[in-house]
Design an enzyme around this catalytic site. Structure first.
Site, PDB file in Angstrom:
ATOM      1  N   ASP A 181       0.904  -1.142   0.000  1.00  0.00           N
ATOM      2  CA  ASP A 181       0.000   0.000   0.000  1.00  0.00           C
ATOM      3  C   ASP A 181       0.940   1.188   0.000  1.00  0.00           C
ATOM      4  OD1 ASP A 181      -1.501   2.285   0.814  1.00  0.00           O
ATOM      5  OD2 ASP A 181      -3.077   0.932   1.500  1.00  0.00           O
ATOM      6  N   HIS A 182       1.121   1.809  -1.153  1.00  0.00           N
ATOM      7  CA  HIS A 182       2.222   2.779  -1.245  1.00  0.00           C
ATOM      8  C   HIS A 182       2.033   3.985  -0.323  1.00  0.00           C
ATOM      9  CE1 HIS A 182      -0.372   4.931  -4.075  1.00  0.00           C
ATOM     10  NE2 HIS A 182       0.452   5.969  -4.002  1.00  0.00           N
ATOM     11  N   HIS A 244      -5.900   2.714   0.977  1.00  0.00           N
ATOM     12  CA  HIS A 244      -5.156   3.854   1.530  1.00  0.00           C
ATOM     13  C   HIS A 244      -5.873   4.518   2.704  1.00  0.00           C
ATOM     14  CE1 HIS A 244      -3.017   3.069  -2.059  1.00  0.00           C
ATOM     15  NE2 HIS A 244      -3.736   3.806  -2.883  1.00  0.00           N
TER      16      HIS A 244
END
Ligand code: BG6
Length: 492
Positions: A181-182, A244
């Site tokens: 999950d950047h 996110h």
């Protein structure tokens, strides 16, 4: 820096993400000495290519991200890259890959450490994981590691996510799986823990006694761009909220972990997510709103973007209210919103404190405006920093108060040194640190919450389009918060 020895196998190795983010990030780790002589990369995809062409493409990707492609460093780095055409559905191809991997392991003395990175269509994740095991690509050396890194999306609802997870679990243990999950690689998202658990001033007030509400905004300026074929099947709820936003919210809501380790942090995040109220049909309908952007001037609306069906009911905007049923947060809502084609690219968290119980400056003859709420803002992007709004005295002759701000903004010079999310995350994978990845229980609770909203939305045809490009979304997002006698802090 500590050198880490590993063989990287990239599935989807000629993809956009690999060239744009992954290889430049590996190069940064190389420049810093986390990777030195004991590493190798095998890139795979279906197309045919030789090593030289691949290395050239890798150097071009370094150049595109601001490096000199012909430097000795770039040449040395790219000499560790190898290409292998590979059809992920053809089991026989895996033995060829195994041979290549074993050879490189010997050549670079990698001690059997392997990182398998899947950056391609998710329907193949299960097959790949199974063939990696059955075809002997996973190292059997007991001191070595095998790690699987996967890109989103992790399923499209709880059932498909569970199916995918079951497939991966046949080959990999949970500690070996790194779900990207950047947002968890972003500097200021990681800073939430420092801010909370490093400051008495913050953490002692971090609850429903002192916090009125928390607002999370992930607004995007761009529309769907060239990704419509993916996006139209996903929508903002799956694309941004399930992953996110849920991750950010769980970092904001969790209890203090026993220690700053991945196991302890994940345990607290999961506990927080377990007390997130999963809405029934009526509550889902009132607490979440959706939107789709219309047209402006000669710019097409969402339904006329390339590859979007003209009757698409996909949402490009979501706003919602989240409630935790636990001692810390009962009665303090978390409002979240995200959307495409909004006024600005802005990622921020606004923590709105309660006003003083008594406003002593507001006596009958007083001209003073009522005290404002204290607001602590975490700026994630484009700038990194914090801002704290307090009430202070104005310097005029009488006695009146006004809101002032204490700002901490990371300066441009320092921002440049901040590692990109993918550099951090790849470094974490090399270290075996799962802190900034989504664990399966987190993913599954997030899906269960989101599925309920999706279910309700799927029952009703939305009135789309319903917001103007470059605005802050549909009127319904304002009504959602105004109904509770509150306002979005970040507004136009
Ligand atoms: C991705 C979404 O996960 O995040 C995209 O799929 C979105 O739709 C992107 O644009 C936003 O990321 P960032 O880092 O630019 O805020």
């Amino acid at each position: 820096a500590t050198e880490r020895k590993a063989l990287f196998l990239f599935f989807g190795g000629t993809g956009d993400l690999a060239y744009r983010k992954l290889y430049p990030s590996l190069f940064n780790l190389y420049k810093k000495g986390n990777l030195r002589s004991h590493f190798a990369v095998i890139g795979t995809s279906r197309q045919a290519m030789d090593d030289d062409k691949f290395r050239e493409a890798v150097r071009k990707s370094l150049a595109d991200s601001g490096n000199r492609a012909d430097s000795k460093e770039a040449m040395d780095f790219s000499s560790h890259f190898y290409y292998q055409a590979h059809d992920v559905t053809n089991t026989a191809h895996y033995s060829v890959l195994k041979e290549a991997a074993d050879k490189l392991d010997k050549k670079y003395k990698l001690e059997g450490n392997r990182i398998f990175y899947l950056s391609m269509a998710p329907q193949f994740f299960g097959t790949i994981a199974q063939d990696l095991k059955s075809q002997g690509l996973m190292s059997t050396n007991k001191d070595a590691f095998n790690r699987l890194v996967i890109e989103k999306p992790f399923g499209r609802d709880y059932d498909s996510a569970k199916q995918l997870n079951d497939a991966l679990s046949k080959s990999f243990e949970e500690e070996q799986i790194f779900r990207i999950d950047h947002y968890l690689g972003k500097e200021m998202i990681q800073n939430i823990e420092a801010l909370r658990f490093g400051n008495t001033l913050v953490e002692s007030l971090w609850n429903n006694r002192y916090i009125d509400n928390i607002q999370v905004t992930l607004s995007e300026k761009l529309g769907v761009e060239e990704r419509a074929s993916y996006y139209d099947n996903s929508g903002a709820l799956r694309d941004m909220v399930q992953n996110h936003i849920m991750q950010i919210v769980s970092l904001l809501a969790m209890e203090q972990p026993v220690a700053f380790t991945d196991t302890d942090i994940r345990a607290e995040k999961v506990k927080a997510l377990r007390s997130l109220r999963v809405y029934n049909v009526a509550d889902a309908a009132t607490n979440f709103v959706r939107g789709q952007y219309g047209s402006i001037n000669d710019q097409p609306d969402y339904r006329h973007e390339d590859n979007v069906p003209e009757d698409s009911t996909t949402e490009t905007f979501v706003a919602g209210k989240l409630l935790f049923d636990n001692y810390r947060w009962s009665g303090t809502p978390f409002y979240v919103r995200t959307g495409k084609m909004l006024a600005d690219k802005f990622t921020r968290v606004d923590v709105v404190f309660k006003r003083p119980l008594v406003d002593i400056f507001a006596f009958p003859q007083s001209q003073n405006t009522p005290l404002a709420a204290n607001v602590l803002t975490i700026f994630v992007e484009p700038h990194a920093g914090f801002s704290l709004q307090l009430n202070a005295k104005t310097n005029d002759a009488g006695f009146s108060t006004e809101p002032i701000k204490l700002d901490y903004l990371v300066d441009a010079e320092k921002s440049k040194e901040t590692p990109e999310p993918y550099e951090r995350l790849l470094h974490d994978v090399l270290k075996g640190d799962g802190t900034n990845f989504s664990s399966w229980p987190e993913v599954s609770y997030a899906w269960k919450f989101v599925d309920q909203i999706r279910r309700v939305w799927d029952l009703q045809e939305p009135q789309f389009p319903n917001y103007t490009p470059h605005s802050m979304g549909p009127a319904a997002a304002e009504e959602l918060i105004q109904r509770d006698h509150r306002e979005w802090i970040y507004r136009l």
